[in-house]
Design an enzyme around this catalytic site. Sequence first.
Site, PDB file in Angstrom:
ATOM      1  CD  GLU A   1      -2.843  -1.183   2.393  1.00 48.89           C
ATOM      2  OE1 GLU A   1      -4.036  -1.555   2.250  1.00 48.89           O
ATOM      3  OE2 GLU A   1      -2.370  -0.859   3.505  1.00 48.89           O
TER       4      GLU A   1
ATOM      5  CE1 TYR B   1      -4.594 -10.338   5.398  1.00 51.05           C
ATOM      6  CE2 TYR B   1      -5.492  -8.146   5.768  1.00 51.05           C
ATOM      7  CZ  TYR B   1      -4.481  -8.964   5.303  1.00 51.05           C
ATOM      8  OH  TYR B   1      -3.341  -8.412   4.738  1.00 51.05           O
TER       9      TYR B   1
END
EC number: 3.2.1.52
Length: 551
Positions: free
Chosen positions: A338, A429
Site C-alpha cells: 500500500e 484476516y
Amino acid sequence: MKKSFQLFVLLSFWVLCPVLGQTSYPILPKPLQLLPKEGTFILPQNPVIAVASTDPVLRCLAEELANKIGSVTGKDTKVFAGNFRVKDGINFVASKDDKLGEEGYFLEITPKRIIITAEQPKGFFYGIQSLLQLMPAEIYGVRRVENIKWSIPCCLIEDRPRYAYRGLMLDAARYFYPVSFIKKYIDLIALHKMNTFHWHLTDDQGWRIEIKKYPKLTQVGSQRRQTMLGHYSDQKYDGKPYGGYYTQDDIREVVRYAQERFVTVIPEIEMPGHALAALAAYPEYGNNPDKIYQVGTKWGVHEDVFAPREETFRFLEGILAEVIDLFPSQYIHIGGDECPKKQWAESRFCQELIKKEGLKDEHELQSYFIRRIDKFITSKGRKMIGWDEILEGGISPNATVMSWQGIEGGVAAAKQRHDAIMTPGNFCYLDHYQADSKTQPIAIGGFTPLEESYSYEPTPSNLTPDEAKHIIGVQGNVWTEYMPTPEYVEYMTFPRACALAEVGWTAKNDKNIDDFKKRLDVHKKRLDHLNVNYFEAPINHKFTYRWPLKK
C-alpha cells in the site's frame, strides 16, 4: 520401532480413522496418523520422566513438563537422565528415523508407560503438546486440582507438519500491547503447533521499537495526538494522546521467550509506505522535507512515503542493522504494501531517478527501492519478506512474498521460483467479522467465519509440483485498528487461529470441519483454563467493549 509394526500402524489407521472424531483424542491440530489402542495410562503418585539424551534443551523440556504436572496434579514428578524406558513414567527417546524431520514425533501411550520419540527438540516439544492435550483440560490451569483422575487414553501417534512455515501476525503499531500479553500470544502460538510470530512494529499510527541510533523514532513516532472512535466512516476521535513502545531489552526478552517455545519472531519494519510515524520524527527522509508531519491519527493509507534518496537508504539501513542485531530470525519483513505513488509522481527528484536508472514508472521505482533494501538484508545473511506489492515492477532477487491480496501474488511468486507464504484476506484476516456484525463488537468489516478459515487450501491448484514447493506455509493476520485491548485481540483471533493452525499442520485430505469442531469443543475448555477470551467463550462477560455495538 520395527518396520512391520509401522506398516501395521499405517494400515490400521485407515480402518480406524473414523474414531479420530471421538473426543477421547481431541488433539488440535489433527495428527498425521493416530491409532487408538485399548486402555489408559494412569498418572502414578510419583511420575518419572526419563531423558535418554545429554541434550540440555531436552532436559529443560522435561523439567518444564515435570513442573507443569507437579504444580497442577500435586504429584511429585522427577526427571532422570538415562538410556532406559521407565514404567509408570514418560520417556524421551532420540530417534534416528530421518523421516520425522526436525518437527515430527512419535507418541506411544500404553497402560504401562509413555514414550515420546523425535529427532530434534522441536519434535519433542510438539509431542509434549499432544500429550498435554490428551490429559484432562485442567492441566492447562495454574492451580492444583484435587479429586480428578489423571488418565490418558492409549494410542500410537506419528505426526509431522504439512508446511514448514505456520504463522500468526500481531499488529502492535496501531495499538501497543504489554510484553506480558505478547508472551501469552506466543504461548498460544506454540500451543497450536505454529512456529512463527510475525510482529508488525511500525506503521503510520505508531513506531513501537526502540532504535538507539535514531531516538526520535520512539520519542516522537511512538506517540499520536488522538485515536479514531467508531468506524472510519464516523470520523470521530477520542482527543486523548496515545503511545508506547518496546525497548531493546523488551525485544530481547520476547525473543528469548519465543525461542524457548520454538517460535521464531519475525519483525516487520514498514517501507516505503506506511511511514508517517517515522517521518514525523525524521521529516528529512520524506518527499517534502519542509513539511510538518504528525503521527497518523486516522486509519487507512497515507500518501506520505519515504523518498528514495541515498540519505534515506542510509537511514533505513541504520534501523535495519539494529533490528537484525535484535532478531536472530532468518527473515526480516519490510512491508512494501500500500505505497501510494502520488508524491513520487510529483517529485522532480524521483522522476529524474526513474530516467537515470532506466525505470519504466513509479511501480518500477518501488521495485528499485525494495531491491536496495533486499541487497542490504542479504549482505547481513538474512532473507527479506514483503507483502505481495513487492511484485510490482519486478520482484527483488532474494525476496519471499507474503500473499494477502488473494492468492495471485503467491502464484506469481511461485511461478518465478520465489517462496511464498499464503495469507489471503478472505480466509486469513482475523480482523474481519466472524458473525453477524449486528451482534459483534466493532470490526474493520468483511466476514470470515470459522468455517471459511478452516476451508482454506494454501497450495493453489494451478501450480506444477515443482512450483508448489515454493508455497512454504500459511499465516493468520491480526490487524488491530479496532482492537484496543488484549482481550479484544483474543476475541477476534480465537478460535479462528485454531482453524488456521490445522490448515498449516494437517494433511489436506485429513481435514474435516465436523471432526474439527468436536475437538474444538474440548479445546475451548483448555482456552478457558488459560483465560483466553475467545469468541463465544464463557468468560466473555468480562470483555468490555470500547465502543457500542454497531447498530
